[in-house]
Write a protein that holds these residues in place. Structure first.
Motif, PDB file in Angstrom:
ATOM      1  N   TRP A 116     -15.681   0.996  -9.386  1.00 27.46           N
ATOM      2  CA  TRP A 116     -15.947   2.177  -9.486  1.00 27.46           C
ATOM      3  C   TRP A 116     -17.523   1.632  -9.071  1.00 27.46           C
ATOM      4  O   TRP A 116     -18.958   2.644  -9.284  1.00 27.46           O
ATOM      5  CB  TRP A 116     -15.934   2.978 -10.902  1.00 27.46           C
TER       6      TRP A 116
ATOM      7  N   VAL B  86     -30.728  -2.470   0.274  1.00 26.29           N
ATOM      8  CA  VAL B  86     -31.069  -0.809  -0.667  1.00 26.29           C
ATOM      9  C   VAL B  86     -32.352  -0.215  -1.309  1.00 26.29           C
ATOM     10  O   VAL B  86     -33.117  -0.366  -1.151  1.00 26.29           O
ATOM     11  CB  VAL B  86     -29.185  -0.186  -0.784  1.00 26.29           C
TER      12      VAL B  86
ATOM     13  N   THR C  10     -20.056  -0.137  -8.180  1.00 29.50           N
ATOM     14  CA  THR C  10     -20.699  -0.696  -6.673  1.00 29.50           C
ATOM     15  C   THR C  10     -20.780   1.049  -6.256  1.00 29.50           C
ATOM     16  O   THR C  10     -21.398   1.062  -5.418  1.00 29.50           O
ATOM     17  CB  THR C  10     -20.357  -1.719  -6.449  1.00 29.50           C
ATOM     18  N   THR C  11     -19.218   1.937  -6.210  1.00 31.07           N
ATOM     19  CA  THR C  11     -19.403   2.572  -5.615  1.00 31.07           C
ATOM     20  C   THR C  11     -20.789   4.039  -5.893  1.00 31.07           C
ATOM     21  O   THR C  11     -21.127   4.390  -4.857  1.00 31.07           O
ATOM     22  CB  THR C  11     -18.132   3.378  -5.679  1.00 31.07           C
ATOM     23  N   TYR C  12     -20.712   3.717  -7.234  1.00 32.32           N
ATOM     24  CA  TYR C  12     -21.518   5.148  -8.073  1.00 32.32           C
ATOM     25  C   TYR C  12     -23.777   3.778  -7.826  1.00 32.32           C
ATOM     26  O   TYR C  12     -23.836   4.999  -7.518  1.00 32.32           O
ATOM     27  CB  TYR C  12     -21.361   4.900  -9.728  1.00 32.32           C
ATOM     28  N   TYR C  13     -23.690   3.293  -8.174  1.00 29.41           N
ATOM     29  CA  TYR C  13     -24.715   2.394  -8.285  1.00 29.41           C
ATOM     30  C   TYR C  13     -25.414   1.713  -7.132  1.00 29.41           C
ATOM     31  O   TYR C  13     -26.245   1.238  -7.239  1.00 29.41           O
ATOM     32  CB  TYR C  13     -24.531   1.391  -9.474  1.00 29.41           C
ATOM     33  N   GLY C  14     -24.143   1.009  -6.663  1.00 30.73           N
ATOM     34  CA  GLY C  14     -23.800   0.173  -5.271  1.00 30.73           C
ATOM     35  C   GLY C  14     -24.443  -0.899  -5.945  1.00 30.73           C
ATOM     36  O   GLY C  14     -23.937  -1.738  -7.000  1.00 30.73           O
TER      37      GLY C  14
ATOM     38  N   PHE D 226     -35.252   1.888   0.050  1.00 30.78           N
ATOM     39  CA  PHE D 226     -35.370   3.327  -0.426  1.00 30.78           C
ATOM     40  C   PHE D 226     -35.962   2.639  -2.341  1.00 30.78           C
ATOM     41  O   PHE D 226     -36.755   3.922  -2.313  1.00 30.78           O
ATOM     42  CB  PHE D 226     -33.735   3.176  -0.752  1.00 30.78           C
ATOM     43  N   ALA D 227     -35.525   2.295  -3.340  1.00 28.42           N
ATOM     44  CA  ALA D 227     -35.422   2.151  -4.951  1.00 28.42           C
ATOM     45  C   ALA D 227     -37.144   1.606  -4.136  1.00 28.42           C
ATOM     46  O   ALA D 227     -37.988   1.138  -3.494  1.00 28.42           O
ATOM     47  CB  ALA D 227     -34.687   1.626  -5.220  1.00 28.42           C
TER      48      ALA D 227
ATOM     49  N   GLU E 236     -15.656   0.502 -16.692  1.00 28.50           N
ATOM     50  CA  GLU E 236     -16.003   0.382 -15.769  1.00 28.50           C
ATOM     51  C   GLU E 236     -17.001  -0.555 -15.721  1.00 28.50           C
ATOM     52  O   GLU E 236     -17.239  -1.231 -14.844  1.00 28.50           O
ATOM     53  CB  GLU E 236     -16.952   1.485 -15.862  1.00 28.50           C
TER      54      GLU E 236
ATOM     55  N   ARG F 280     -33.417   4.136 -12.844  1.00 31.60           N
ATOM     56  CA  ARG F 280     -34.202   4.998 -12.454  1.00 31.60           C
ATOM     57  C   ARG F 280     -34.087   5.286 -10.031  1.00 31.60           C
ATOM     58  O   ARG F 280     -34.596   5.258  -9.816  1.00 31.60           O
ATOM     59  CB  ARG F 280     -35.097   3.861 -11.780  1.00 31.60           C
ATOM     60  N   LEU F 281     -32.937   4.232  -9.931  1.00 28.39           N
ATOM     61  CA  LEU F 281     -32.472   4.713  -9.034  1.00 28.39           C
ATOM     62  C   LEU F 281     -31.755   6.445  -8.723  1.00 28.39           C
ATOM     63  O   LEU F 281     -31.517   6.874  -7.886  1.00 28.39           O
ATOM     64  CB  LEU F 281     -31.425   3.847  -8.621  1.00 28.39           C
ATOM     65  N   LYS F 282     -30.720   6.808  -9.662  1.00 25.02           N
ATOM     66  CA  LYS F 282     -30.168   8.010  -9.923  1.00 25.02           C
ATOM     67  C   LYS F 282     -31.341   9.130 -10.459  1.00 25.02           C
ATOM     68  O   LYS F 282     -31.160  10.068  -9.925  1.00 25.02           O
ATOM     69  CB  LYS F 282     -29.043   7.982 -11.206  1.00 25.02           C
ATOM     70  N   TYR F 283     -32.208   8.932 -10.975  1.00 28.60           N
ATOM     71  CA  TYR F 283     -32.978   9.776 -12.178  1.00 28.60           C
ATOM     72  C   TYR F 283     -34.492   9.662 -10.994  1.00 28.60           C
ATOM     73  O   TYR F 283     -35.613   9.464 -12.259  1.00 28.60           O
ATOM     74  CB  TYR F 283     -33.067  10.185 -13.304  1.00 28.60           C
TER      75      TYR F 283
END
Lengths: 451, 451
Positions: B416, B429, B418-422, B433-434, B376, B203-206
């Motif tokens: 990774w 956030v 936490t970098t990519y998904y938070g 945002f979401a 990961e 849901r966050l990415k798409y």
């Protein structure tokens, strides 16, 4: 480059035009088709005006991961990614002062300093840290060594994608915030044109890293089939064809008869070319330095001449007036193509015209953006009818794909950008989901005042 | 598997416990450390109760892209990804009826039907289309052939990542919406545990693909350093250690003295093991089928026995009561370890105890989740002190990394996720945002009523 090309007058251009040059030369819609880049090139203003004081910047290199999304042994390769920092105006981590991050696009970082005014202009008022990060595979941030070598190898160039690039930015920003103990400082990412797409996509994909984005002149809707059935066609066509319309308009304004002559010339070139010895007739008529191989080279060249003349209509040399005066002055009895050449020659006065300067093709195709357009940045940009003075050129995905396969061996993925970043119903998605993204149109709303 | 192992009684378990089994055996926090999977394994309830009517489902295979993020020649490989559809209750595209999509996690899709009630329960009320998509590298959706072959090869297993998996889901969903002319139908993605993380990340990415997500029992905060300094430790520790606390509580409730004996036994095992011939003393005392190589194998085994007994405390066989009765009944004079073994033997009555069943290790390590944890999904799960009956076991990233490198040749990337998904400041956030993400805790809030 031949000293008689018009680019030598760039030093005289005021900053506002240089700004436009930067935006436009960076714009994907600057290249309405792949073949167009074989025409006359726009020169980067890299040695002209410096919009920043280089003494205030420190340069760093980040140990960047080659492939963020896989865990193959090759994925772990590290390359040096350049970024530059100016902390002259920064209020500091304890004051939670903001961090402005310019996301590099399809140019070496050095080029962008000349045209990006937003950070420098606004940093003093916001007490912001200025950070400029170079895009992977450009400038000094090329994995595996020289860009020429890397781009020749299908494996090494395969990691050159926008998703990897924005993951790079996330890594650098988080690393920086850690190093500076600036976890609480809000980050605003900024980009123009392709960089503007990156900025808006970055805010969408990494909302936990960037609090906001300023995406200038970013044609994020120019992908896939975001076309009439979704009601976006008129909008996206308007944005993305803006450059064509501007050029078109400038020349139409200068002279209606000049405009019409240019409009008629494209089919006349095709007609002559299709005759026996047609190409050699054209070569003679346009005094080309070497014989023409096809009529496209000539059309691309002329298209870039008009675009250039209108876009950088330097008042001291007046290319538009000069070309149109030549075209109109050739007299009614003269045939269309002779009038066109008279206009061209009236301004440039070259001994011969080099339609395909050596090295231009390889530089364009193997220096980044050509590859990006052939992998994921498949923007179906075409001119479908005779509503401009330029030749109609409907977008043909099949021939686009064939051309890319012949160049790079792999097929573009025309649906990937909309799959990954969205685009369909983007207004709905942005309203429901995203926030803090400012889209500005660089052509009407100059970037330097975008704050 | 030895027929005397307790798993043969699974057929008698009611659905609610099977549900828990599914959630728990899928849960990353079920494996508090890498070594624990060498203990007694939980058996999947794959042939027991079917929560769905298989006749209503149609199975399809999607031509899925191996590598969405790169453009290397290898990236273009295609594999067959399985998905299943039930349109029995669907109101159809014209009615804009919703599409519920179960995002497969670290199991073959077949296993998940048994434990995922949400789609089947709610589809009739919402007139929803039910779609189940299998996660890449599980079940019948393995690229390059058999999972054993694929996982042995460092290049073929390297594409096994969560970012690739959720990109797969986006591709399948968009393909389906296109095929069904269902572009306007809202999509809700659903997942549990690791699948719950995938649902929230999806849901966050798409956000342009899924309008909402139900993420059940998803420990998305259990990564990187989202620990005391950020104030999340107590929350995440509570969620992620819930399983330990449940087991702990069940045994404490059954018998305080049993609980204390178990608590004391861990250090006693270590003490005996450190003596001359200590391991052979332990092998004899615990009647192991083969001599112990180290004390960890024994501790892991016992830990899994208690966990299993408490978690699947089948009323017809009463493992908790039986084990504790054995421990307590051994008498005060008996030493701690003899009491422990008496409890174990009272329930299982095996001729010998196989602490490391053959094939278990390779199945675990080369069948997906072991790899994901070593690439990961680095969750720093540990027990830092003696507040439970289980041995303290602080998380040690260095030894974790070393173990992964020795197994797979590549190092995990602990930052990774936490970098990519938070993850840091996720409340902030998500609020900014979401939207439309429901996080439910499967242990207290059963999934089947999560709608």
């Amino acid at each position: 480059m031949n000293s008689s090309t018009p680019t030598h007058s760039l030093k005289l251009l005021p900053f506002s035009l240089l700004f436009l040059l930067g935006i436009v030369s960076a714009a994907p819609h600057n290249i309405p088709r792949l073949t167009a880049i074989r025409g006359k090139q726009f020169k980067q203003a890299s040695n002209t005006i410096l919009a920043y004081n280089s003494e205030d910047f420190k340069t760093f290199f980040h140990n960047q991961t080659l492939d963020h999304f896989n865990f193959r042994p090759d994925s772990y390769a590290i390359f040096q990614q350049r970024y530059m920092i100016n902390d002259k105006y920064w209020g500091g981590a304890e004051a939670n002062a903001p961090i402005f991050v310019y996301l590099g696009a399809e140019n070496p970082l050095d080029d962008d300093f000349n045209v990006i005014g937003f950070l420098a202009d606004n940093a003093p008022y916001f007490k912001a840290l200025q950070v400029y990060i170079e895009h992977r595979y450009y400038g000094q941030s090329v994995p595996f060594g020289s860009i020429e070598e890397v781009m020749k190898n299908e494996d090494t160039r395969g990691y050159f994608s926008s998703a990897q690039a924005i993951a790079d930015y996330a890594e650098v920003i988080l690393h920086l915030k850690g190093t500076l103990s600036a976890q609480s400082c809000p980050v605003i990412v900024v980009g123009a044109s392709y960089g503007g797409m990156l900025a808006s996509w970055f805010r969408l994909k990494y909302p936990h890293v960037a609090l906001g984005a300023l995406a200038s002149s970013a044609p994020i809707l120019y992908f896939d089939d975001i076309t009439p059935q979704n009601g976006y066609y008129s909008l996206s066509a308007r944005i993305s064809s803006a450059l064509v319309f501007v050029n078109d308009g400038v020349l139409q304004e200068a002279s209606e008869s000049c405009y019409k002559t240019i409009q008629e010339s494209w089919s006349e070139i095709d007609r002559v070319a299709s005759q026996p010895n047609g190409l050699s007739i054209l070569s003679q008529k346009f005094r080309t330095c070497s014989p023409l191989n096809n009529s496209s080279d000539l059309k691309d060249y002329l298209e870039s001449i008009y675009t250039y003349a209108a876009q950088y209509n330097d008042p001291s040399t007046n290319p538009v007036s000069n070309i149109c005066a030549g075209i109109d002055g050739a007299g009614q009895g003269t045939d269309v193509l002779s009038r066109i050449f008279t206009g061209l020659d009236a301004y440039y006065q070259d001994s011969c015209y080099n339609l395909n300067p050596s090295g231009t093709t390889s530089r364009s195709y193997f220096n980044g953006w050509g590859w990006q357009r052939c992998s994921e940045m498949v923007m179906p940009i075409g001119r479908s009818d005779n509503t401009t003075m330029f030749p109609p050129e409907p977008f043909d995905l099949d021939s686009y794909v064939k051309r890319c396969v012949s160049l790079y061996g792999v097929s573009p993925r025309p649906h990937w950008v909309t799959t990954y970043y969205g685009g369909h119903d983007i207004k709905l998605v942005l309203r429901r989901f995203a926030s803090n993204i400012i889209f500005s149109n660089g052509l009407k709303d100059p970037y330097s005042s975008g704050g």
